[in-house]
Motif scaffolding. Sequence first.
Motif, short mmCIF file in Angstrom:
data_model
loop_
_atom_site.label_atom_id
_atom_site.label_comp_id
_atom_site.label_asym_id
_atom_site.label_seq_id
_atom_site.Cartn_x
_atom_site.Cartn_y
_atom_site.Cartn_z
N VAL A 154 -40.66 97.35 56.41
CA VAL A 154 -41.10 98.67 56.84
C VAL A 154 -41.12 98.76 58.36
CG1 VAL A 154 -42.98 100.34 56.72
CG2 VAL A 154 -42.42 98.95 54.72
N ALA A 155 -41.57 97.69 59.01
CA ALA A 155 -41.65 97.71 60.48
C ALA A 155 -40.27 97.81 61.11
CB ALA A 155 -42.37 96.46 60.98
N SER A 156 -39.24 97.21 60.49
CA SER A 156 -37.89 97.29 61.05
C SER A 156 -37.37 98.72 61.07
CB SER A 156 -36.93 96.41 60.25
OG SER A 156 -36.78 96.90 58.92
N VAL A 157 -37.89 99.58 60.20
CA VAL A 157 -37.48 100.99 60.18
C VAL A 157 -38.41 101.84 61.05
CG1 VAL A 157 -37.12 102.99 58.69
CG2 VAL A 157 -36.46 100.72 57.91
N ARG A 158 -39.71 101.63 60.89
CA ARG A 158 -40.67 102.45 61.63
C ARG A 158 -40.70 102.16 63.12
NH1 ARG A 158 -46.12 103.25 57.91
NH2 ARG A 158 -45.26 104.91 56.58
N ALA A 159 -40.15 101.02 63.53
CA ALA A 159 -40.04 100.76 64.97
C ALA A 159 -39.14 101.79 65.63
CB ALA A 159 -39.51 99.35 65.21
N TRP A 160 -38.16 102.31 64.89
CA TRP A 160 -37.24 103.34 65.41
C TRP A 160 -37.69 104.74 64.98
CZ3 TRP A 160 -33.26 101.90 68.61
CH2 TRP A 160 -32.94 100.54 68.63
N PHE A 166 -39.89 105.33 51.68
CA PHE A 166 -38.52 105.48 52.17
C PHE A 166 -38.16 104.34 53.12
CE2 PHE A 166 -34.89 108.28 52.65
CZ PHE A 166 -34.36 107.88 53.87
N ALA A 167 -39.08 104.00 54.03
CA ALA A 167 -38.82 102.90 54.97
C ALA A 167 -38.69 101.57 54.24
CB ALA A 167 -39.93 102.84 56.02
N LEU A 168 -39.53 101.35 53.22
CA LEU A 168 -39.45 100.11 52.46
C LEU A 168 -38.11 100.00 51.73
CD1 LEU A 168 -40.62 97.54 51.22
CD2 LEU A 168 -41.78 98.96 49.52
N GLU A 169 -37.67 101.09 51.11
CA GLU A 169 -36.41 101.05 50.38
C GLU A 169 -35.23 100.83 51.33
OE1 GLU A 169 -36.78 100.96 47.30
OE2 GLU A 169 -34.69 100.78 46.76
N LEU A 170 -35.28 101.47 52.51
CA LEU A 170 -34.22 101.28 53.49
C LEU A 170 -34.19 99.84 53.99
CD1 LEU A 170 -31.97 102.53 55.18
CD2 LEU A 170 -33.70 103.24 56.84
N GLY A 171 -35.36 99.25 54.21
CA GLY A 171 -35.41 97.85 54.62
C GLY A 171 -34.88 96.91 53.55
N ARG A 172 -35.19 97.19 52.27
CA ARG A 172 -34.67 96.36 51.18
C ARG A 172 -33.14 96.43 51.12
NH1 ARG A 172 -38.78 98.34 46.41
NH2 ARG A 172 -40.40 96.77 46.67
N LEU A 173 -32.59 97.63 51.25
CA LEU A 173 -31.13 97.77 51.17
C LEU A 173 -30.45 97.15 52.37
CD1 LEU A 173 -30.91 101.40 49.76
CD2 LEU A 173 -30.57 99.25 48.54
N SER A 174 -31.10 97.18 53.53
CA SER A 174 -30.54 96.49 54.70
C SER A 174 -30.50 94.98 54.47
CB SER A 174 -31.37 96.84 55.94
OG SER A 174 -30.94 96.09 57.05
N ARG A 175 -31.57 94.44 53.87
CA ARG A 175 -31.59 93.01 53.55
C ARG A 175 -30.53 92.67 52.51
NH1 ARG A 175 -37.08 90.94 51.03
NH2 ARG A 175 -36.32 92.32 49.37
N LEU A 176 -30.33 93.56 51.53
CA LEU A 176 -29.28 93.35 50.53
C LEU A 176 -27.90 93.37 51.17
CD1 LEU A 176 -28.53 93.13 47.50
CD2 LEU A 176 -28.45 95.62 47.45
N LYS A 177 -27.69 94.23 52.17
CA LYS A 177 -26.39 94.28 52.87
C LYS A 177 -26.15 92.97 53.63
CE LYS A 177 -22.70 96.05 54.86
NZ LYS A 177 -22.87 97.14 55.85
#
Length: 456
Positions: A320-326, A334-345
């Motif tokens: 979450v912090a990797s998204v909310r920092a920006w 939403f931030a948690l899901e985006l962080g999970r998909l970034s880790r999956l990528k």
Amino acid sequence: MTTRIRRSQPLGNLGRWGRRVAPAMARPFALLEVLIATLIAVLVAWRLRPDDPLLLATQFPWLWLISLIGALRYGSLAGAASGAMLMAAWHVLCAPSGAPFPMAHFAGGMTMALVAGHFCDIWSHRALRSQGINAYYSDRLVAITHNHYLLRVSHERLERDLLARPVTLRDALTRLRDLTVRRSADVHGAPGGLPNAQPMLEFAALTCQIEVAALFPVRAGELTTTPIARVGEGFEPDVDDPLVRHCLSEGALAHVKADDAASGSSLYLACVPLIDAEGALTSVLIVRRMPFLALNHDNLQLLLVLLAYYADGVAHQPLVASVRAWVPQAPYDFALELGRLSRLKRASGIESSLVALAFPRGARGDSLFEQTARQRRALDAMWTIGTPRRQIVIALMPITDEHGIDGYLMRVETLLRQQYDVDFQSGHIAVHTAHVDADAPGDGLLKLMERCTDHV
């Protein structure tokens, strides 16, 4: 009676044995292993038939089985290396006798090894991709299971606890989520890597009617005597207590109402484990006193799930912090899901996408916006943003590439055309797309939002 929270393994025993028989990728010494196996096979054949060490006169090319097995296990490079070793063995053992080089024999064997290796390369990549997708789905399933249980408990206890509780269950979960945020002062000061452990325990005690309890860290499978947090008067834990030993050995909830005989001689009412995202036991909550009516299975189960929810929040906080920092205003889910998909990528190279639709303000634009916002797919995460000039819908689409984006946009445009007889162009709807950034997902989301707000 014990309750254990297990982390799912997508492939189970099949994945563990499959990695031994057919590894997904070559180990560092895989090439050396294939070459040594080929050399041993040549030496055995030379020992058995010195006049035909490569078994060229037999009806079946037996030595090429080593190359075939190496190619199937480690890929085309290993198969080619084994074939090259057989060719080198022919030059050393057979060429001095003046025999002509068997071109058809080695060409056929090398072709067989390369085809098998190519098969291994393709399916290893597909297996790795499938494992990444299954791990993502497993993570989503664990979250859905926890949410389902919490929803069921909240409905069962709503009438009973509405007057007795100072807060609702939803407020408790929101509070626990906020307590997992690592502020700058808590990063180095949080004992056991648990930020805001004292407020978390106080809130859990208020929700579950706990009077005296303490949270003790676990080091190398043993309970330490210094608490991370406590409510009520302090006490030193008895590490030989049967409930404590059972909780440490099993990693499960243990309480005095359990069926085992050891629970009757315990000094405590319950021991609740706190398990991190990797399934390791990090600390144990020992409950020493609570009201008699609160000591029931449902209340203890709720306490267990609240601690698991807090532990999951701590584990998910870096994502979450990797998204909310920006983008600080991004919703937590939403931030948690985006962080999970970034880790999956990063882990598997699987693409996910962001689609933003900007609608103009006005009666028709608001209707189009509301209709589009209701068309969320089951796995998609959606975020709606309102500005003075337009309303924006940002859809986060897991495991979706360009073709999936085209299908989604076509479906939305077809729906708008059927309902309102407009398309994106006639409705002045701006469409912006982007792929999830593996390294800086928040930066990618911020740039997409800037494109939406700058669009006229």
